[in-house]
Design a protein around this motif. Structure first.
Motif, PDB file in Angstrom:
ATOM      1  N   LEU A 269      20.251 128.808  10.508  1.00 40.67           N
ATOM      2  CA  LEU A 269      19.609 127.595  10.900  1.00 40.67           C
ATOM      3  C   LEU A 269      20.297 126.441  10.271  1.00 40.67           C
ATOM      4  CD1 LEU A 269      16.062 128.670  10.735  1.00 40.67           C
ATOM      5  CD2 LEU A 269      17.230 128.271  12.642  1.00 40.67           C
ATOM      6  N   GLU A 270      20.997 126.602   9.481  1.00 36.71           N
ATOM      7  CA  GLU A 270      21.599 125.759   8.790  1.00 36.71           C
ATOM      8  C   GLU A 270      23.237 125.160   9.186  1.00 36.71           C
ATOM      9  OE1 GLU A 270      21.574 122.720   5.695  1.00 36.71           O
ATOM     10  OE2 GLU A 270      20.042 124.184   5.635  1.00 36.71           O
TER      11      GLU A 270
ATOM     12  N   MET B 299      23.229 125.188  12.327  1.00 35.51           N
ATOM     13  CA  MET B 299      22.768 124.156  13.614  1.00 35.51           C
ATOM     14  C   MET B 299      22.784 123.060  12.985  1.00 35.51           C
ATOM     15  SD  MET B 299      21.774 126.891  15.675  1.00 35.51           S
ATOM     16  CE  MET B 299      20.149 125.831  16.689  1.00 35.51           C
ATOM     17  N   LYS B 300      22.073 122.317  11.993  1.00 34.44           N
ATOM     18  CA  LYS B 300      22.158 121.219  11.815  1.00 34.44           C
ATOM     19  C   LYS B 300      23.437 120.301  12.097  1.00 34.44           C
ATOM     20  CE  LYS B 300      18.290 121.866   8.570  1.00 34.44           C
ATOM     21  NZ  LYS B 300      17.589 122.562   7.771  1.00 34.44           N
TER      22      LYS B 300
ATOM     23  N   MET C 268      16.325 122.615  20.126  1.00 32.02           N
ATOM     24  CA  MET C 268      16.770 122.339  19.428  1.00 32.02           C
ATOM     25  C   MET C 268      16.768 121.070  18.400  1.00 32.02           C
ATOM     26  SD  MET C 268      19.061 124.549  20.030  1.00 32.02           S
ATOM     27  CE  MET C 268      19.899 125.664  21.163  1.00 32.02           C
TER      28      MET C 268
ATOM     29  N   LYS D 238      14.591 119.392  16.253  1.00 25.90           N
ATOM     30  CA  LYS D 238      13.869 120.171  16.218  1.00 25.90           C
ATOM     31  C   LYS D 238      14.375 121.057  15.038  1.00 25.90           C
ATOM     32  CE  LYS D 238       8.928 118.990  17.962  1.00 25.90           C
ATOM     33  NZ  LYS D 238       8.906 118.486  17.017  1.00 25.90           N
ATOM     34  N   LEU D 239      15.455 121.204  15.494  1.00 30.41           N
ATOM     35  CA  LEU D 239      16.129 122.235  14.094  1.00 30.41           C
ATOM     36  C   LEU D 239      17.679 121.678  13.732  1.00 30.41           C
ATOM     37  CD1 LEU D 239      16.027 125.438  16.188  1.00 30.41           C
ATOM     38  CD2 LEU D 239      14.564 124.771  14.414  1.00 30.41           C
TER      39      LEU D 239
ATOM     40  N   ILE E  38      17.348 132.414  13.748  1.00 29.67           N
ATOM     41  CA  ILE E  38      17.347 131.340  15.399  1.00 29.67           C
ATOM     42  C   ILE E  38      16.488 131.426  15.957  1.00 29.67           C
ATOM     43  CG2 ILE E  38      18.674 130.017  16.399  1.00 29.67           C
ATOM     44  CD1 ILE E  38      20.948 131.162  14.108  1.00 29.67           C
TER      45      ILE E  38
ATOM     46  N   ALA F 183      12.871 130.393  15.308  1.00 31.93           N
ATOM     47  CA  ALA F 183      12.449 129.021  14.467  1.00 31.93           C
ATOM     48  C   ALA F 183      12.323 128.535  15.889  1.00 31.93           C
ATOM     49  CB  ALA F 183      13.559 129.033  13.352  1.00 31.93           C
ATOM     50  N   CYS F 184      12.986 129.212  16.977  1.00 31.04           N
ATOM     51  CA  CYS F 184      13.022 128.304  18.808  1.00 31.04           C
ATOM     52  C   CYS F 184      11.985 128.798  18.901  1.00 31.04           C
ATOM     53  CB  CYS F 184      14.191 128.480  19.164  1.00 31.04           C
ATOM     54  SG  CYS F 184      16.394 128.364  18.115  1.00 31.04           S
TER      55      CYS F 184
ATOM     56  N   GLU G 279       9.487 126.611  17.594  1.00 27.94           N
ATOM     57  CA  GLU G 279       9.334 125.524  17.745  1.00 27.94           C
ATOM     58  C   GLU G 279       8.831 124.760  19.384  1.00 27.94           C
ATOM     59  OE1 GLU G 279       9.171 122.208  15.893  1.00 27.94           O
ATOM     60  OE2 GLU G 279       9.914 123.734  14.544  1.00 27.94           O
TER      61      GLU G 279
END
Lengths: 347, 347
Positions: free
Chosen positions: B150-151, B153-154, B168, B170-171, B287, B290-291, B294
């Motif tokens: 997830l990191e 994606m930032k 996306m 939100k992530l 990932i 988490a998606c 959200e």
């Protein structure tokens, strides 16, 4: 008047009879012909009529293609594999074991040359055919006892038709041919040990779970079976260009519509069957692999002796390999993730 | 003459214009409108004409629905989610993250009330809509670097539109809106880090593998996106019953045909892309989860504030749960076995 011929050219009166291979009780598959007929009628202000008769009303269900070929009726709605005993080529465009799922089958029909390849064969029978429905992957049927090993298959009396019966036979199964209405009493008495039918929606009506509770999946002999509309070739060729075009469009729409309907009605039926006592069981890999290998041998034998078979089967095999390469990427991973959410109660 | 009105009633002259949201280079999706137009024309001896214009020829691609609503044209071929900024309800009958695959989407449209539910909303916009194509599950797009956590994606600048962009975001992803032709140079220069497009067949034409080789799957925001035909409501209602019926049939056939074509052209394109250096990567479960979570929050928020959204989304969710129950039985197990054979080189 001078203008009268112009009316006749525009939407001439055509009245056809279509014999279905199916009883009205199989409403989704029988209904596919009614859907197509309605589309054609409505688009022509009722001028192109195709009257649908259930299996047995005019001719027995398994003689539908013959009736269309000889001109007893102009059209039929049937499954090619019903006629595989005459020549196995009949079965190839409907379904044979371990071939394609519904999406692959349709890609092959409409864009991989499948419709033309099958029609080169059907033309010799006096027919012209178009895809006219699909059930999606069927269930593997109802078993009185669990099937855990290849040994459990030996001597098993199973109601299973056609090609799949031939594969099963190599594994020791004794295939039985029974009409739909005779299956339940035969399972109840133990005259047969197992029977395959269609999928949850159609199976539920027959109550098999009461007498043969183990409900196996997948029906590897029907990964995506195509039901066909077949037309008497001369009658089809005698249609105006506009009616021919309309017939193709209506068949393609009705073809899609059947799968769409099965996909909607099967889920609640599956849930209901499980509530009534059906016990879901997957065929294990040992059994599937043995069936796959026996199927491959049969295809090789048939291809060696039957050039028409080889032409069509080679075309299916070439696409099958590509199809299952691509399907396992985006589609399969999306579905897998969604199914995991389903099991986790998150949908 | 007295007979003239009868001709006019049978196949009256109707001439419509349809504006597509797509360029001709996307031949499968753009071609869907040509397929439908040809079906309608041929079935009426050329009397019902629907002339197809590519995106930008009459109006910009993203204004297609507006042009049909206001009557600038009678029809358009577009995707509902293009307009989600006006109201997220627009997107629901096309696709939103983690909803349905193509078969589920179609079952819901044609038999689960989807067409009627969407039209209750479209009627307020002056439109009547019918499904008009599907791509199947899309790919997740092209990335310059691997995305393992997830990191990763930032701060990622990704060309991704609509609803998925919102998820996306939100992530930590920074969604970018770019026209198709601007994506390649932006990826090459590193102005953006990733871009989603469609699937192998369409993506190959743009050569993304040369500048962003990691090709992720699945596109969880487009598990089975529906392209729609949308008609000016008054014009649609003014059609004769026969033309209305024909339009429905042709749209249903063209809808099916697009997926059939994608399923046929995607496999060789995937193979070709891999040969040219594309590196296939699945999004990992962390990932995806988490998606998914959200997305669920966004659906809950929108349902709370938007009654039309709630009505349609509730209907999709009710079917989604059932669909993924049934699909994981026969269909999934058949496919899984066939994919194992594919990987084992046995197909």
């Amino acid at each position: 008047t001078l203008a009268a011929p112009a009316i006749a050219q525009s939407n001439p009166k055509v009245s056809w009879r279509l014999t279905s291979s199916f009883p009205k009780s199989l409403d989704t598959v029988y209904g596919g012909a009614e859907v197509m007929s309605k589309m054609v009628s409505e688009a022509t202000d009722g001028n192109f009529q195709i009257q649908v008769f259930a299996g047995g009303e005019l001719v027995p269900g398994l003689q539908a293609a013959d009736a269309a070929a000889t001109g007893t009726v102009e059209a039929c709605h049937t499954v090619g594999y019903y006629y595989w005993g005459k020549d196995p080529v009949w079965a190839l465009a409907s379904d044979v074991p371990f071939s394609l799922n519904a999406r692959g089958r349709n890609a092959w029909h409409y864009h991989g040359g499948g419709i033309d390849l099958y029609n080169a064969f059907l033309a010799k029978q006096g027919l012209f055919g178009l895809p006219g429905g699909n059930t999606g992957t069927q269930m593997g049927g109802w078993f009185r006892k669990e099937i855990n090993t290849l040994e459990d298959m030996k001597g098993l009396k199973m109601r299973i038709a056609g090609f799949a019966g031939k594969v099963m036979e190599k594994l020791g199964v004794v295939p039985q041919q029974l009409a739909g209405s005779d299956v339940y009493p035969a399972l109840e008495k133990g005259t047969i040990d197992a029977a395959e039918w269609v999928g949850p929606y159609d199976d539920e009506k027959l109550g098999f779970q009461k007498v043969a509770p183990y409900y196996y999946y997948a029906g590897w002999w029907e990964g995506g079976p195509t039901v066909h509309f077949m037309f008497n070739k001369e009658k089809y060729e005698g249609l105006s260009p506009a009616y021919k075009a309309l017939l193709h469009t209506a068949c393609q729409a009705a073809d899609a519509n059947m799968l769409q309907k099965y996909d909607y009605v099967n889920p609640p039926a599956l849930r209901s069957l499980v509530e009534k006592g059906a016990q879901l069981r997957p065929f294990n890999q040992e059994i599937l692999s043995a069936c796959f290998d026996e199927s491959a041998k049969i295809y090789a034998e048939m291809s060696a002796s039957n050039p028409d078979f080889k032409t069509i089967w080679d075309s299916i095999v070439a696409f099958r390999k590509e199809h299952y390469l691509w399907q396992q990427v985006a589609e399969y991973n999306f579905d897998t993730f969604m199914m995991l959410q389903q099991r986790a109660g998150k949908l």
